[in-house]
Enzyme design. Sequence first.
Site, short mmCIF file in Angstrom:
data_model
loop_
_atom_site.label_atom_id
_atom_site.label_comp_id
_atom_site.label_asym_id
_atom_site.label_seq_id
_atom_site.Cartn_x
_atom_site.Cartn_y
_atom_site.Cartn_z
N TYR A 1 -14.42 -5.35 4.41
CA TYR A 1 -13.07 -5.73 3.96
C TYR A 1 -12.84 -7.18 4.34
O TYR A 1 -12.93 -7.54 5.52
CB TYR A 1 -11.98 -4.84 4.60
CG TYR A 1 -10.60 -5.33 4.22
CD1 TYR A 1 -10.04 -5.00 2.99
CD2 TYR A 1 -9.88 -6.19 5.06
CE1 TYR A 1 -8.80 -5.49 2.60
CE2 TYR A 1 -8.63 -6.68 4.68
CZ TYR A 1 -8.10 -6.33 3.46
OH TYR A 1 -6.88 -6.82 3.08
N TYR B 1 0.82 -1.22 0.00
CA TYR B 1 0.00 0.00 0.00
C TYR B 1 0.86 1.27 0.00
O TYR B 1 0.44 2.29 0.56
CB TYR B 1 -0.93 0.04 1.22
CG TYR B 1 -1.71 -1.22 1.50
CD1 TYR B 1 -2.61 -1.74 0.57
CD2 TYR B 1 -1.55 -1.91 2.71
CE1 TYR B 1 -3.33 -2.90 0.83
CE2 TYR B 1 -2.28 -3.07 2.98
CZ TYR B 1 -3.15 -3.55 2.03
OH TYR B 1 -3.87 -4.69 2.30
N LYS C 1 -5.41 -13.25 12.20
CA LYS C 1 -4.71 -12.22 12.99
C LYS C 1 -4.32 -12.64 14.42
O LYS C 1 -3.20 -13.08 14.63
CB LYS C 1 -5.54 -10.93 13.00
CG LYS C 1 -5.64 -10.32 11.60
CD LYS C 1 -5.90 -8.84 11.60
CE LYS C 1 -5.61 -8.20 10.27
NZ LYS C 1 -6.70 -8.21 9.30
N ASP D 1 -16.66 -13.30 9.35
CA ASP D 1 -15.24 -13.04 9.20
C ASP D 1 -14.79 -12.39 10.51
O ASP D 1 -14.94 -11.18 10.70
CB ASP D 1 -15.01 -12.12 8.00
CG ASP D 1 -13.54 -11.74 7.83
OD1 ASP D 1 -12.73 -12.05 8.73
OD2 ASP D 1 -13.22 -11.12 6.80
C1 LIG Z 1 -6.91 -8.52 7.83
C2 LIG Z 1 -8.24 -9.06 7.46
C3 LIG Z 1 -8.38 -10.05 6.47
C4 LIG Z 1 -7.22 -10.54 5.64
O1 LIG Z 1 -6.26 -11.22 6.39
P1 LIG Z 1 -4.78 -11.41 5.81
O2 LIG Z 1 -4.10 -12.28 6.81
O3 LIG Z 1 -4.18 -10.05 5.68
O4 LIG Z 1 -4.91 -12.08 4.49
C5 LIG Z 1 -9.64 -10.54 6.22
N1 LIG Z 1 -10.72 -10.11 6.91
C6 LIG Z 1 -10.62 -9.17 7.87
C7 LIG Z 1 -11.86 -8.77 8.62
C8 LIG Z 1 -9.39 -8.59 8.17
O5 LIG Z 1 -9.30 -7.65 9.09
#
Ligand SMILES: *Cc1c(COP(=O)(O)O)cnc(C)c1O
Length: 422
Positions: free
Chosen positions: A136, A8, A268, A239
């Site tokens: 996202y 980015y 994460k 997610d």
């Molecule tokens: C960071 C994130 C992703 C992507 O995860 P990566 O490990 O960077 O591929 C997907 N969904 C959400 C809600 C995120 O915050």
Amino acid sequence: MSSLWHPYSQMQTQPPAPEVIGGEGPYFTLANEEHLLDATCSWWCMIHGYRHPRLVKAIQSQADELCHVMLGGLTHDPASRLADELVRVTPAGLNHVFFSDSGSVGMEVAMKMAVQYQVQRGRPDKYRMLSLMRAYHGDTTGCMAVCDPEEGMHSLFAGFLPQHHFAPAPTAPFNASASEASSDIQALREVLEAHHHEIAALLMEPLLQAAGGLNMTSPYYVQAARELCDEFNVLLVFDEVATGFGRTGQWFAADHANVTPDIMVLSKGLTGGYLGHAATLATSHVYDAFLSADDEHAFMHGPTFMGNPLACRVALESLAIFEEEDYLGKIATLNGILRQELLDDTGNWSAHPNIEDIRVLGATAVIEVDDPAVLQGVKEYARQQGVWIRPFGRWLYTMPAYITTPDELRRITDVMKGWFGA
Ligand SMILES: *Cc1c(COP(=O)(O)O)cnc(C)c1O
């Protein structure tokens, strides 16, 4: 000039990136010996801070036994134990765990799982996703297609991406009443009524749309999403890559609403940020659709590094620390400070004409402004005070490591308020 290409980042104009040589607790250290208090715990994953002795030791001891082995046709103790532990801590009913190597891939797995589920249940026309504006879900191709198509950063790729459906982003705040959430729910219902015959799954970041601008919403919305998905034969996918492991104040955002999704994605915080890994969990209802005498009904996915023993082992240690050291209690303390400093102490700073909104949920706080230009220079201002904060777009936020002390957190909120003249 380095050969390293940064994410980015406009490589032509960005100044050289500071070099990190180590870290301890919520701080990392630069080559010039600056110690910076990390207000965002490295894209929200280093929930225990840097160089946590137990996490470092878990990796070292696992490295001495087994660094990697494929999961195709083989199993090992760290992967099977972690699967059991994730089933134990996540909402009741999520009984099966599929590992992969990053949040984006975990979401790709969830989407493929939903589509294959629908096909094997005799509904091959249900192959599109329903996502929310401001969502996202990651940077890979499948994920880009379910990110906000307008405000997201992927509009350049529009021609390359498959087409999905989008419902409006919810607008009712976290503490909204049921009736205040009803227009958001009605908007979701309308999209489902019109398109359910081709929708495999509804995807959402429950309660907190993170990278789309820290948009917070109500548990009533999450509950209604569950009911609508059942009504329209659509799978519900949470997610929880950003919201999982305490970020919203409960283990998972789903827990605020007492809802079990059909599929849930974690990454994460999963390994405490120490190694890349992800888990896609499914209910038995979903899993059973893949059971058959026919090999072709097996789930067709298998990343090389899924279930990596180092990642699973450090994730197990991360979970143990989370429970033994009462992280939900620590998060409640951090939440109290964020509320006090940013919501109660409104002083003169919060009347700043560019501030649109201030929101706090769990160990997350954001000051939203009306123009990204207002946040130009805030990173440098923070660094002068020993704080690493990296706003994006119109959002100045903190998602600190949970081991951040009250005094350290006040240093972060002082920077956030100070930028607006407090
Ligand atoms: C960071 C994130 C992703 C992507 O995860 P990566 O490990 O960077 O591929 C997907 N969904 C959400 C809600 C995120 O915050």
